[in-house]
Design an enzyme around this catalytic site. Sequence first.
Site, PDB file in Angstrom:
ATOM      1  N   ASP A  17       0.773  -1.258   0.011  1.00 29.75           N
ATOM      2  CA  ASP A  17       0.012   0.000  -0.043  1.00 29.75           C
ATOM      3  C   ASP A  17       0.913   1.348  -0.005  1.00 29.75           C
ATOM      4  O   ASP A  17       0.521   2.133   0.516  1.00 29.75           O
ATOM      5  CB  ASP A  17      -0.918  -0.045   1.342  1.00 29.75           C
ATOM      6  N   LYS A  20       1.720   1.970  -5.030  1.00 29.19           N
ATOM      7  CA  LYS A  20       2.478   1.544  -6.195  1.00 29.19           C
ATOM      8  C   LYS A  20       1.284   1.796  -7.505  1.00 29.19           C
ATOM      9  O   LYS A  20       1.882   2.423  -8.610  1.00 29.19           O
ATOM     10  CB  LYS A  20       2.626   0.007  -6.322  1.00 29.19           C
ATOM     11  N   GLY A  44      -4.527  -4.286  -3.630  1.00 24.68           N
ATOM     12  CA  GLY A  44      -5.561  -3.494  -4.033  1.00 24.68           C
ATOM     13  C   GLY A  44      -4.685  -2.160  -4.504  1.00 24.68           C
ATOM     14  O   GLY A  44      -4.119  -1.584  -3.701  1.00 24.68           O
ATOM     15  N   HIS A  45      -4.499  -2.031  -5.608  1.00 26.52           N
ATOM     16  CA  HIS A  45      -3.880  -0.724  -6.221  1.00 26.52           C
ATOM     17  C   HIS A  45      -4.834   0.178  -6.775  1.00 26.52           C
ATOM     18  O   HIS A  45      -5.593   0.043  -7.656  1.00 26.52           O
ATOM     19  CB  HIS A  45      -2.888  -1.236  -7.326  1.00 26.52           C
ATOM     20  N   GLN A 216       1.914  -6.287  -3.134  1.00 25.35           N
ATOM     21  CA  GLN A 216       2.335  -6.186  -1.744  1.00 25.35           C
ATOM     22  C   GLN A 216       3.764  -5.372  -1.495  1.00 25.35           C
ATOM     23  O   GLN A 216       4.251  -4.647  -2.110  1.00 25.35           O
ATOM     24  CB  GLN A 216       2.766  -7.590  -1.184  1.00 25.35           C
TER      25      GLN A 216
HETATM   26  P1  GDP Z   1      -0.751   0.272  -3.456  1.00 22.75           P
HETATM   27  O1  GDP Z   1      -1.335  -0.929  -2.955  1.00 22.75           O
HETATM   28  O2  GDP Z   1       0.627   0.571  -3.204  1.00 22.75           O
HETATM   29  O3  GDP Z   1      -1.168   0.541  -4.920  1.00 22.75           O
HETATM   30  O4  GDP Z   1      -1.462   1.396  -2.808  1.00 22.75           O
HETATM   31  P2  GDP Z   1      -3.097   1.647  -2.230  1.00 22.75           P
HETATM   32  O5  GDP Z   1      -3.673   2.190  -3.418  1.00 22.75           O
HETATM   33  O6  GDP Z   1      -3.407   0.272  -1.652  1.00 22.75           O
HETATM   34  O7  GDP Z   1      -3.152   2.655  -1.058  1.00 22.75           O
HETATM   35  C1  GDP Z   1      -2.486   3.978  -1.576  1.00 22.75           C
HETATM   36  C2  GDP Z   1      -3.585   4.793  -1.089  1.00 22.75           C
HETATM   37  O8  GDP Z   1      -2.978   6.186  -1.106  1.00 22.75           O
HETATM   38  C3  GDP Z   1      -4.772   4.979  -2.482  1.00 22.75           C
HETATM   39  O9  GDP Z   1      -5.811   5.445  -1.758  1.00 22.75           O
HETATM   40  C4  GDP Z   1      -4.058   6.097  -3.141  1.00 22.75           C
HETATM   41  O10 GDP Z   1      -5.108   6.588  -3.940  1.00 22.75           O
HETATM   42  C5  GDP Z   1      -3.683   7.025  -2.116  1.00 22.75           C
HETATM   43  N1  GDP Z   1      -2.395   7.926  -2.670  1.00 22.75           N
HETATM   44  C6  GDP Z   1      -1.263   7.411  -3.386  1.00 22.75           C
HETATM   45  N2  GDP Z   1      -0.429   8.380  -3.430  1.00 22.75           N
HETATM   46  C7  GDP Z   1      -1.023   9.412  -2.718  1.00 22.75           C
HETATM   47  C8  GDP Z   1      -0.354  10.659  -2.287  1.00 22.75           C
HETATM   48  O11 GDP Z   1       0.833  11.055  -2.519  1.00 22.75           O
HETATM   49  N3  GDP Z   1      -0.950  11.588  -1.338  1.00 22.75           N
HETATM   50  C9  GDP Z   1      -2.169  10.853  -0.715  1.00 22.75           C
HETATM   51  N4  GDP Z   1      -2.929  11.904  -0.044  1.00 22.75           N
HETATM   52  N5  GDP Z   1      -2.793   9.863  -1.053  1.00 22.75           N
HETATM   53  C10 GDP Z   1      -2.158   9.064  -2.131  1.00 22.75           C
HETATM   54  P1  IMO Z   2      -0.791  -4.005  -2.179  1.00 24.27           P
HETATM   55  O1  IMO Z   2      -0.147  -4.726  -3.290  1.00 24.27           O
HETATM   56  C1  IMO Z   2      -0.916  -4.457   2.067  1.00 24.27           C
HETATM   57  C2  IMO Z   2      -1.206  -8.566   3.571  1.00 24.27           C
HETATM   58  C3  IMO Z   2      -2.477  -9.145   4.541  1.00 24.27           C
HETATM   59  C4  IMO Z   2      -1.719 -10.003   5.533  1.00 24.27           C
HETATM   60  C5  IMO Z   2      -0.663 -10.680   4.641  1.00 24.27           C
HETATM   61  C6  IMO Z   2      -0.917 -12.123   4.285  1.00 24.27           C
HETATM   62  O2  IMO Z   2      -2.146  -3.559  -2.522  1.00 24.27           O
HETATM   63  O3  IMO Z   2       0.212  -3.375  -1.550  1.00 24.27           O
HETATM   64  P2  IMO Z   2      -2.432 -12.693   2.217  1.00 24.27           P
HETATM   65  O4  IMO Z   2      -4.078 -12.393   2.018  1.00 24.27           O
HETATM   66  O5  IMO Z   2      -1.860 -12.247   1.048  1.00 24.27           O
HETATM   67  O6  IMO Z   2      -2.027 -14.200   2.407  1.00 24.27           O
HETATM   68  O7  IMO Z   2      -2.293 -12.046   3.554  1.00 24.27           O
HETATM   69  O8  IMO Z   2      -0.201  -9.643   3.651  1.00 24.27           O
HETATM   70  N1  IMO Z   2      -1.321  -8.077   2.442  1.00 24.27           N
HETATM   71  C7  IMO Z   2      -1.214  -6.862   2.174  1.00 24.27           C
HETATM   72  N2  IMO Z   2      -0.975  -5.624   2.680  1.00 24.27           N
HETATM   73  N3  IMO Z   2      -1.176  -4.271   0.760  1.00 24.27           N
HETATM   74  C8  IMO Z   2      -1.325  -5.607  -0.051  1.00 24.27           C
HETATM   75  O9  IMO Z   2      -1.189  -5.641  -1.219  1.00 24.27           O
HETATM   76  C9  IMO Z   2      -1.408  -6.947   0.782  1.00 24.27           C
HETATM   77  N4  IMO Z   2      -1.499  -8.249   0.249  1.00 24.27           N
HETATM   78  C10 IMO Z   2      -1.626  -8.905   1.296  1.00 24.27           C
HETATM   79  O10 IMO Z   2      -2.994  -8.006   5.106  1.00 24.27           O
HETATM   80  O11 IMO Z   2      -1.174  -9.303   6.575  1.00 24.27           O
HETATM   81 MG    MG Z   3      -2.819  -1.637  -1.931  1.00 22.64          MG
END
Ligand code: GDP
Ligand code: IMO
Ligand code: MG
Length: 404
Positions: A17, A20, A44-45, A216
């Site tokens: 998270d 990415k 979850g991207h 991840q």
């Molecule tokens: P990922 O799994 O690495 O793709 O990240 P996620 O999408 O799970 O979580 C990142 C969250 O932060 C999402 O809700 C994005 O929309 C948000 N986000 C990404 N970059 C920024 C930033 O620079 N500032 C803020 N405030 N939010 C951001």
């Molecule tokens: P992105 O790509 C954050 C965490 C779960 C749990 C552990 C194992 O969005 O960064 P799993 O379901 O993979 O067996 O869970 O890994 N986890 C993540 N945490 N971002 C993710 O993906 C994750 N994918 C798995 O919360 O702790």
């Molecule tokens: Mg994510």
Amino acid sequence: MDGECMNLAIIGMQFGDEGKGKIVDYLADNFDAVTRFSGGSNAGHTVIYNGEKIKFHILPSGVLRGKIAIMGNGMAINPKKLVEEINMIENHGIHPKVFISSKAHVVTEIHEDLDSELDKLIKIGTTRQGIGPAYYEKYRRTGIRIADLFNREILEKKLKLMMKLNDIHIERNDTSTIASELMEYGKKIKEMVSDTEIIINNMINSGKNILFEGSQGTFLDVDFGTYPYVTSSNTTVGGIVTGLGVPPKKIDKVMGIAKAYTTRVGEGPFPTEVEGEEGKKLREKGGEYGATTGRARRVGYLDLPMLRYATTINGIDEIALTKVDVLQGYPMIKIGIKYKCHGKEHIYPPPDLHKCEVEYIDIDGWNNINDENFKKYIKLIEKETVARVTLVSYGPKREDTVKL
Ligand code: GDP
Ligand code: IMO
Ligand code: MG
């Protein structure tokens, strides 16, 4: 990029998270194909597209930019969720060209049930997407692969064996119905199933540019993360080699994605964690709720030993630092600089993290990214990781990004 051939890996440097999806979307225009090499719908991207929040779980986020999508053999794919995600993207007027490895593993509702049952015992706090069970079946050599979706006899045989090996006697013992459903989804994706390792190498050898989208983060890697509180695949750079069939020398550059602070969802050690009111404030300011499960993310200070480790093992050349806007306005910012375990100092996170203390430094906060204090913060990260910070993200939208 500018005419130069470049295959770029995007790797999370913390616990996932890191942002990415946003960075992949920002960079995708420079590439011919966008790829995923590990994991499945546990990811979850988030990408903001035409003002709308789109969450990718299985497809590479770069499909939004009209790029070819390649889903590698290293993935664990739930065909139902994949079809749903393709439909979702088509509803946005995007018709992606997708190639799916016939060797990727299949996640079914049985894997999801097993994941939930297992997690009651081992309490990892998984996303319950069936990812762990799909990978343990893979390594036991009893897994279902995408190619099996087109052979009823093999599919049913494997489903039956999985029931037997996992001692499943629940009402779901109707392997025939499950096989029929899986085959229906198989039909919908059949045209996309290919030898992706050949397709990708042909693209690379003809000078096309490939983006490898990590899922991840480094500390959720099954080998290098905080085991057993990890996911079940290699999320670090080596996952590209085994999860797509790309030779290591073809990965030209590695970009690490790091959040300006740290978050973690699920159980496991988190030495710089901040709880109470301060943690709550940071969580709300950063909107730190899981993109896949909606769970509140645990939050904490930036942990430089983690970033050093991620840089070292992934060979990170450049860092994209995200969510710096969330730290804006704090008068002082605390940063973990090293660990102390049993009286000994460590500049990398030691294996027994939970027994260690973090040593912090305080730096002055900033009000905008042109502030001298912000520049000092960037310099500190560069000095400690020996990687260059080349992108800064200060909001969720594409345009909230600067190149340094
Ligand atoms: P990922 O799994 O690495 O793709 O990240 P996620 O999408 O799970 O979580 C990142 C969250 O932060 C999402 O809700 C994005 O929309 C948000 N986000 C990404 N970059 C920024 C930033 O620079 N500032 C803020 N405030 N939010 C951001
Ligand atoms: P992105 O790509 C954050 C965490 C779960 C749990 C552990 C194992 O969005 O960064 P799993 O379901 O993979 O067996 O869970 O890994 N986890 C993540 N945490 N971002 C993710 O993906 C994750 N994918 C798995 O919360 O702790
Ligand atoms: Mg994510």
